[in-house]
Motif scaffolding. Structure first.
Motif, mmCIF file in Angstrom:
data_model
loop_
_atom_site.group_PDB
_atom_site.id
_atom_site.type_symbol
_atom_site.label_atom_id
_atom_site.label_comp_id
_atom_site.label_asym_id
_atom_site.label_seq_id
_atom_site.Cartn_x
_atom_site.Cartn_y
_atom_site.Cartn_z
ATOM 1 N N GLU A 222 -15.615 16.865 33.626
ATOM 2 C CA GLU A 222 -15.557 18.304 33.904
ATOM 3 C C GLU A 222 -14.451 18.653 34.889
ATOM 4 O O GLU A 222 -14.003 19.802 34.947
ATOM 5 C CB GLU A 222 -16.904 18.818 34.409
ATOM 6 C CG GLU A 222 -17.385 18.173 35.685
ATOM 7 C CD GLU A 222 -18.247 16.949 35.451
ATOM 8 O OE1 GLU A 222 -19.112 16.671 36.307
ATOM 9 O OE2 GLU A 222 -18.044 16.247 34.432
ATOM 10 N N LYS A 223 -13.971 17.665 35.668
ATOM 11 C CA LYS A 223 -12.848 17.925 36.569
ATOM 12 C C LYS A 223 -11.591 18.311 35.788
ATOM 13 O O LYS A 223 -10.722 19.009 36.317
ATOM 14 C CB LYS A 223 -12.560 16.689 37.429
ATOM 15 C CG LYS A 223 -13.629 16.394 38.471
ATOM 16 C CD LYS A 223 -13.236 15.191 39.306
ATOM 17 C CE LYS A 223 -14.272 14.890 40.390
ATOM 18 N NZ LYS A 223 -13.885 13.697 41.194
ATOM 19 N N GLY A 224 -11.499 17.864 34.558
ATOM 20 C CA GLY A 224 -10.377 18.236 33.696
ATOM 21 C C GLY A 224 -10.680 19.430 32.813
ATOM 22 O O GLY A 224 -9.826 19.845 32.022
ATOM 23 N N GLY A 225 -11.898 19.968 32.914
ATOM 24 C CA GLY A 225 -12.265 21.148 32.145
ATOM 25 C C GLY A 225 -13.210 20.902 30.991
ATOM 26 O O GLY A 225 -13.530 21.838 30.240
ATOM 27 N N ALA A 226 -13.699 19.663 30.819
ATOM 28 C CA ALA A 226 -14.664 19.389 29.751
ATOM 29 C C ALA A 226 -15.945 20.166 29.991
ATOM 30 O O ALA A 226 -16.338 20.397 31.136
ATOM 31 C CB ALA A 226 -14.945 17.900 29.669
ATOM 32 N N ARG A 227 -16.593 20.563 28.891
ATOM 33 C CA ARG A 227 -17.846 21.312 28.986
ATOM 34 C C ARG A 227 -18.964 20.522 28.322
ATOM 35 O O ARG A 227 -18.763 19.881 27.285
ATOM 36 C CB ARG A 227 -17.711 22.669 28.293
ATOM 37 C CG ARG A 227 -16.829 23.658 29.037
ATOM 38 C CD ARG A 227 -16.812 24.993 28.324
ATOM 39 N NE ARG A 227 -16.079 24.918 27.070
ATOM 40 C CZ ARG A 227 -16.249 25.768 26.049
ATOM 41 N NH1 ARG A 227 -17.150 26.736 26.143
ATOM 42 N NH2 ARG A 227 -15.522 25.656 24.961
ATOM 43 N N PHE A 228 -20.157 20.595 28.911
ATOM 44 C CA PHE A 228 -21.333 19.917 28.390
ATOM 45 C C PHE A 228 -22.343 20.973 27.967
ATOM 46 O O PHE A 228 -22.722 21.828 28.772
ATOM 47 C CB PHE A 228 -21.905 18.965 29.447
ATOM 48 C CG PHE A 228 -20.953 17.851 29.784
ATOM 49 C CD1 PHE A 228 -21.023 16.636 29.127
ATOM 50 C CD2 PHE A 228 -19.948 18.039 30.730
ATOM 51 C CE1 PHE A 228 -20.117 15.621 29.412
ATOM 52 C CE2 PHE A 228 -19.043 17.033 31.024
ATOM 53 C CZ PHE A 228 -19.134 15.818 30.359
ATOM 54 N N VAL A 229 -22.736 20.931 26.684
ATOM 55 C CA VAL A 229 -23.573 21.983 26.112
ATOM 56 C C VAL A 229 -24.766 21.352 25.388
ATOM 57 O O VAL A 229 -24.786 20.153 25.109
ATOM 58 C CB VAL A 229 -22.760 22.853 25.123
ATOM 59 C CG1 VAL A 229 -21.596 23.527 25.829
ATOM 60 C CG2 VAL A 229 -22.266 22.016 23.938
ATOM 61 N N ASP A 230 -25.756 22.197 25.081
ATOM 62 C CA ASP A 230 -26.918 21.717 24.336
ATOM 63 C C ASP A 230 -26.595 21.496 22.865
ATOM 64 O O ASP A 230 -27.167 20.623 22.219
ATOM 65 C CB ASP A 230 -28.074 22.709 24.469
ATOM 66 C CG ASP A 230 -28.628 22.771 25.882
ATOM 67 O OD1 ASP A 230 -28.534 21.757 26.601
ATOM 68 O OD2 ASP A 230 -29.145 23.836 26.261
ATOM 69 N N ASP A 231 -25.686 22.307 22.328
ATOM 70 C CA ASP A 231 -25.370 22.240 20.899
ATOM 71 C C ASP A 231 -23.874 22.394 20.711
ATOM 72 O O ASP A 231 -23.303 23.448 21.014
ATOM 73 C CB ASP A 231 -26.122 23.344 20.150
ATOM 74 C CG ASP A 231 -25.910 23.289 18.646
ATOM 75 O OD1 ASP A 231 -25.313 22.297 18.164
ATOM 76 O OD2 ASP A 231 -26.345 24.234 17.954
ATOM 77 N N VAL A 232 -23.238 21.358 20.206
ATOM 78 C CA VAL A 232 -21.787 21.384 20.037
ATOM 79 C C VAL A 232 -21.382 21.990 18.695
ATOM 80 O O VAL A 232 -20.211 22.315 18.484
ATOM 81 C CB VAL A 232 -21.217 19.950 20.181
ATOM 82 C CG1 VAL A 232 -21.448 19.134 18.923
ATOM 83 C CG2 VAL A 232 -19.737 19.972 20.533
ATOM 84 N N VAL A 233 -22.343 22.194 17.793
ATOM 85 C CA VAL A 233 -22.022 22.585 16.417
ATOM 86 C C VAL A 233 -21.209 23.883 16.320
ATOM 87 O O VAL A 233 -20.228 23.938 15.562
ATOM 88 C CB VAL A 233 -23.306 22.674 15.559
ATOM 89 C CG1 VAL A 233 -23.024 23.309 14.199
ATOM 90 C CG2 VAL A 233 -23.885 21.277 15.360
ATOM 91 N N PRO A 234 -21.557 24.970 17.023
ATOM 92 C CA PRO A 234 -20.737 26.180 16.894
ATOM 93 C C PRO A 234 -19.280 25.955 17.278
ATOM 94 O O PRO A 234 -18.366 26.469 16.615
ATOM 95 C CB PRO A 234 -21.417 27.171 17.848
ATOM 96 C CG PRO A 234 -22.828 26.694 17.941
ATOM 97 C CD PRO A 234 -22.735 25.202 17.879
ATOM 98 N N HIS A 235 -19.036 25.196 18.333
ATOM 99 C CA HIS A 235 -17.676 24.925 18.791
ATOM 100 C C HIS A 235 -16.959 24.006 17.808
ATOM 101 O O HIS A 235 -15.768 24.181 17.525
ATOM 102 C CB HIS A 235 -17.715 24.292 20.179
ATOM 103 C CG HIS A 235 -18.525 25.067 21.161
ATOM 104 N ND1 HIS A 235 -18.010 26.156 21.856
ATOM 105 C CD2 HIS A 235 -19.815 24.942 21.553
ATOM 106 C CE1 HIS A 235 -18.954 26.649 22.630
ATOM 107 N NE2 HIS A 235 -20.056 25.933 22.466
ATOM 108 N N GLU A 236 -17.688 23.037 17.284
ATOM 109 C CA GLU A 236 -17.148 22.120 16.295
ATOM 110 C C GLU A 236 -16.760 22.866 15.020
ATOM 111 O O GLU A 236 -15.683 22.650 14.442
ATOM 112 C CB GLU A 236 -18.222 21.071 16.002
ATOM 113 C CG GLU A 236 -18.000 20.155 14.857
ATOM 114 C CD GLU A 236 -19.282 19.390 14.567
ATOM 115 O OE1 GLU A 236 -20.120 19.890 13.785
ATOM 116 O OE2 GLU A 236 -19.468 18.303 15.139
ATOM 117 N N THR A 237 -17.636 23.781 14.581
ATOM 118 C CA THR A 237 -17.369 24.555 13.373
ATOM 119 C C THR A 237 -16.151 25.448 13.555
ATOM 120 O O THR A 237 -15.295 25.558 12.664
ATOM 121 C CB THR A 237 -18.597 25.412 13.017
ATOM 122 O OG1 THR A 237 -19.735 24.549 12.882
ATOM 123 C CG2 THR A 237 -18.380 26.173 11.725
#
Length: 407
Positions: A222-237
């Motif tokens: 996250e120091k580089g801007g990564a995000r941790f989410v419950d569901d990656v599918v919308p972003h992946e799509t």
């Protein structure tokens, strides 16, 4: 030197522009990276203590950053080193950047992971997270499935150990990273002040979204801007359909119009209109707010138009038989199910068929043979690609009308 705490499979430019870059923000984590096959890149990196230059290439200027997160580089053929590395108690994360084809049952991904995890089990080294960073829908689930299938066939006890000790993390990754050219190497040597044998050129934009558990810890990505989410599918799509699907459209239709790069194709008003047409269709099937999609499309145009990122259409066109089913077919299927003509998706399909017929970028695709054999008939291509759509006469007729020979 950073402590060795990660193993990576797929030591290419994208990994070094993306996961290795994010890991660089946490000095407590070092990576042992393995090539897919070739020994040359590993040898080049080892000659310079695994340091390399990352060139962030904006529309007008470059920013050079020397990266140090890789602490060991190995050829993919060194199976003993892979097993030894994955078995280390200090290794808590395994990341992957291969190709879509590598995830076939008993393919490279399953073979390497099962081999390494078997060694880890024998060593008693405890839990580990496996993080796929490839452009596959549900990449975490796909990785888990091929690993469990192979492990169950080879050793049911190993499969049980994997269930209890290995997490599979889903991700969405995004950073346009063209192949490094000899000219890039010369420019980095002249500008950076040292003879870097393995620089990587990438765009300033980057995105990483992850979902899953890390039972033995992870770097502070996250120091580089990564995000941790419950569901990656919308972003992946969003990424698969808009960025990757847009790339495929430009690769086939743009190269057929004589363009060599993404920037050249998107500057062509005809290609740009086709891109908007495709995005309008695809956006209907991305479960994110309309305002977010509008902003993402605007950012993509800016990224695609960067004239200093030489992202070749021939590179993107490769392995279409693996890419079209996940980037285009879902939209084709959804649009037809809704009773719409699916012109944008049909245009990408038609451009790919033209490509298979020898128009535009050359065919570089291990899985292309059956599609090339069927390319004389839209119906026959659809029968292979999406059998449920093969008897859709309206779709077949529309696709035929969009073939280059029909215009």
């Amino acid at each position: 030197m950073r402590p060795l705490r990660m193993a990576h499979l797929g030591l290419g430019g994208f990994f070094r522009a993306h996961q290795a870059w994010y890991t660089g923000f946490d000095e407590e984590w070092g990576i042992a990276a393995f090539t897919g096959r070739s020994a040359e890149l590993a040898a080049s990196l080892n000659r310079q203590d695994c340091r390399y230059t990352l060139v962030l290439r904006g529309p007008s200027t470059d920013e050079l950053q020397v990266q140090t997160s890789i602490v060991a580089a190995h050829p993919g053929s060194d199976a003993a080193a892979w097993r030894t590395t994955v078995a280390l108690p200090s290794v808590s994360v395994i990341t992957l950047t291969m190709t879509e084809a590598a995830y076939a049952p008993s393919g490279v991904v399953a073979d390497r992971l099962v081999s390494g995890l078997s060694a880890r089990r024998l060593a008693g080294s405890g839990p580990v997270a496996v993080v796929s960073c490839d452009n596959l829908p549900g990449n975490g689930e796909v990785t888990a499935r091929v690993v469990h299938e192979l492990a169950a066939r080879l050793d049911p006890a190993l499969d049980e150990w994997i269930t209890a000790n290995v997490s599979f993390v889903a991700t969405m990754v995004d950073r346009i990273t063209p192949r490094t050219t000899p000219s890039d190497v010369r420019e980095v040597a002249a500008t950076g002040g040292w003879d870097d044998l393995a620089p990587v050129v990438t765009e300033p934009f980057t995105e990483w979204v992850l979902s899953g558990d890390f039972p033995a810890g992870r770097p502070a990505w996250e120091k580089g801007g990564a995000r941790f989410v419950d569901d990656v599918v919308p972003h992946e799509t969003r990424k698969l359909l808009l960025l990757n699907g847009g790339h495929s459209l430009l690769a086939y239709a743009g190269s057929a119009r004589g363009h060599g790069t993404v920037a050249a194709a998107v500057a062509d008003p005809v290609c740009r209109a086709w891109l908007d047409e495709w995005w309008d269709e695809a956006s209907r099937h991305v479960p994110l707010p309309a305002a977010e999609l509008t902003a993402y499309r605007a950012a993509l145009i800016e990224r695609f138009a960067n004239p200093r990122i030489r992202h070749t259409l021939a590179q993107i066109a490769a392995d279409g038989s693996q890419k079209i089913p996940i980037r285009v077919v879902p939209v084709l299927r959804a649009e037809r199910a809704a009773g719409r003509p699916a012109t944008g998706a049909a245009r990408v399909l038609a451009a790919w068929i033209d490509h298979l017929r020898g128009i535009g970028a050359p065919v570089t695709d291990a899985g292309a043979a059956p599609y090339v054999a069927a390319a004389g008939s839209v119906h026959d291509v659809l029968a292979l690609l999406a059998p449920d759509l093969a008897e859709d006469s309206a779709l077949t007729t529309r696709t035929e009308s969009l073939l280059r020979g029909a215009n």
